[in-house]
Design an enzyme around this catalytic site. Structure first.
Site: not given
Length: 505
Positions: A189, A225
């Site tokens: 990312k 997550d």
């Protein structure tokens, strides 16, 4: 082994007459000759119940390989231990911090869990930017920046004097060693901070806080997550033991019997396993259901050959698969009169959100006209119907494959526990599941067929990476407290025994 054979974790033969429904309106407006050729192009996306059960059988074997001590390293589905050993039971309470780092911004939250109200309340939150120079700087700079933002947040709430437990959602590839120890494998990312790869990110966070010296934090729980999704739903519904995300990517976690987690010591109890099911098929086991379009998407991706299953399901790739199909149909003169625009020939120009918009019940065809016009395509009513049929075919396959994987996990839980029938809840998050008009309906229909002995309720998560992270920390603290109480009781019993011995002497 044929798809109708039974084995230890199958629900047996397919129910007689079981079929997956297809509901695409107004196909009669498409000329029969054209429709026949379009259907021929889309046929590889149509998966029968028998094929889905066969795919489930393959995944079942991969789950076992991922859990194995000696087979894990070669397994495409990694089945990572999370060291989360319980789901919420309603007794969690207190104030917690949550830190969510996964992109160019990160969030800090203060969450209060109220036992009497059985409620998980998000009290306050703050979003902090991460400048480019910090994303590419040193690890010390990054964690100093995080510690500074956390300090400002605590000061604004007048909480600096309290030492609160913290749930840390760190959305980068890590190898978790314990609930509070996670080693960064590599950056993604756009991050490339030096001195972090191979290091424990919890230790780096604590060191940055200690360098400041103006506040401290309590116990830290590292949170994936997907696990956060399960835990945030688990407080609302204590039968929730599966978490699933279907958004930009896809993944699932579930509560596995710890005796089956061969890389972790222990025989009793359960542990949440982060399946990383997006990697299913990375060993070539799904080649027979990959279409020519899937192969192109994989080849042109940033990580060819990696996360094959995810590339057939998730929001990052569905739009591009649709674009490639539309290009093929146009080249075959079945769409747009054979015309191709520069926009349609541009990679990623057909966004996944277009699929949801085009499949909307009342506004879809009008939306299709608008989208195709923006892509400089001469689209008439028949073209819009064909494009809608393409979108339906891709979203249906996505929902059915995801359902197949979910049914595999539900069946495994049922067999693990020796149950004739399993009732459980799945906590779900992700834009594909939440935004598509009928994705959830298609997924649930397929799960009912493939896991007929499992009664599954679906609960949409509310902030898994924030509230869920806090809940993981709350459960870990509750278990630690119970352990301390047990140790105290054991100690008291030993003291009483010694006192009795002294009295006898």
């Amino acid at each position: 082994m044929s798809s109708t054979d039974t084995n230890a974790e199958s629900d047996g033969p397919i129910p007689k007459g079981a079929r997956l429904s297809r509901d695409v309106a107004n196909l009669d407006t498409i000329p029969p000759g054209t429709l026949s050729k379009v259907e021929e192009c889309l046929q590889p996306f149509r998966l029968s119940v028998e094929k889905l059960q066969d795919v489930s059988s393959r995944l079942r074997k991969d789950l076992i390989r991922g859990l194995g001590k000696h087979t894990h390293c070669r397994a495409p589905v990694k089945m990572l231990p999370t060291f989360v050993r319980a789901t919420p039971d309603g007794r969690e309470k207190g104030d917690f911090l949550a830190l969510d780092l996964g992109g160019t911004n990160f969030r800090v939250l203060h969450v209060r869990v109220v036992e009497e109200m059985q409620k998980l309340l998000k009290m306050d939150s703050k979003i902090c930017a991460i400048p480019q120079e910090i994303m590419l700087g040193t690890g010390e700079q990054l964690f100093d920046h995080i510690a500074a933002c956390l300090a400002e947040f605590l000061e604004s709430l007048e909480l600096k004097g309290q030492i609160l437990p913290l749930g840390f959602t760190f959305s980068f590839p890590c190898e978790q060693k314990d609930i509070d120890k996670s080693i960064l494998i590599h950056w993604t990312k756009g991050f490339n901070c030096s001195g972090v790869v191979g290091e424990d990110v919890v230790r780096l966070l604590r060191e940055a806080i200690h360098r400041r010296g103006d506040y401290d934090i309590g116990s830290v729980a590292m949170v994936n997550d997907t696990v956060g999704t399960m835990m945030s739903c688990g407080y609302r519904d204590q039968s929730c033991e599966i978490g699933m995300i279907i958004g930009t990517g896809t993944n699932a976690c579930y509560m596995e019997e710890i005796k089956n987690v061969k890389r972790v010591e222990g025989e009793d109890g359960r542990m949440c396993i982060n399946t990383e099911w997006g990697g299913f098929g990375d060993d070539g086991s799904l080649k027979d259901i990959q279409t020519e379009f899937d192969l192109v998407v994989d080849r042109d991706s940033l990580n060819p050959g990696v996360h094959v299953f995810e590339k057939m399901i998730s929001g990052m790739y569905l739009g591009e698969i649709a674009r490639l199909v539309l290009v093929k149909l146009a080249q075959d003169k079945l769409l747009f009169g054979g015309d191709l625009s520069v926009a349609l020939l541009t990679q990623d120009s057909f966004e996944t959100r277009f699929i949801s918009e085009i499949e909307a019940e009342n506004t879809g065809l009008q939306k299709a006209q608008e989208i195709l016009s923006e892509l400089d395509l001469p689209a008439g009513p028949v073209d819009c119907q064909i494009v809608r049929l393409v979108c339906d075919s891709l979203s249906t396959r996505s929902a059915q494959l995801c359902a197949t994987a979910l049914a595999t996990i539900a069946n495994r839980i049922r067999v693990n526990r020796g149950l004739d029938h399993l009732s459980t809840t799945v906590g779900v998050d992700g834009t594909v599941y939440k935004k598509h008009p009928n994705f959830s309906e298609k997924l649930q229909e397929t799960v009912r067929i493939l896991a007929p002995k499992c009664d599954i309720t679906f609960l949409v998560s509310d902030d898994g990476s924030g509230k869920g992270a806090a809940m993981v920390t709350a459960v870990a603290q509750r278990l630690a407290m119970q352990s301390r109480i047990l140790e105290d009781i054991d100690g008291e019993e030993e003291e009483e025994e010694h006192e009795e011995e002294d009295d006898e002497n």
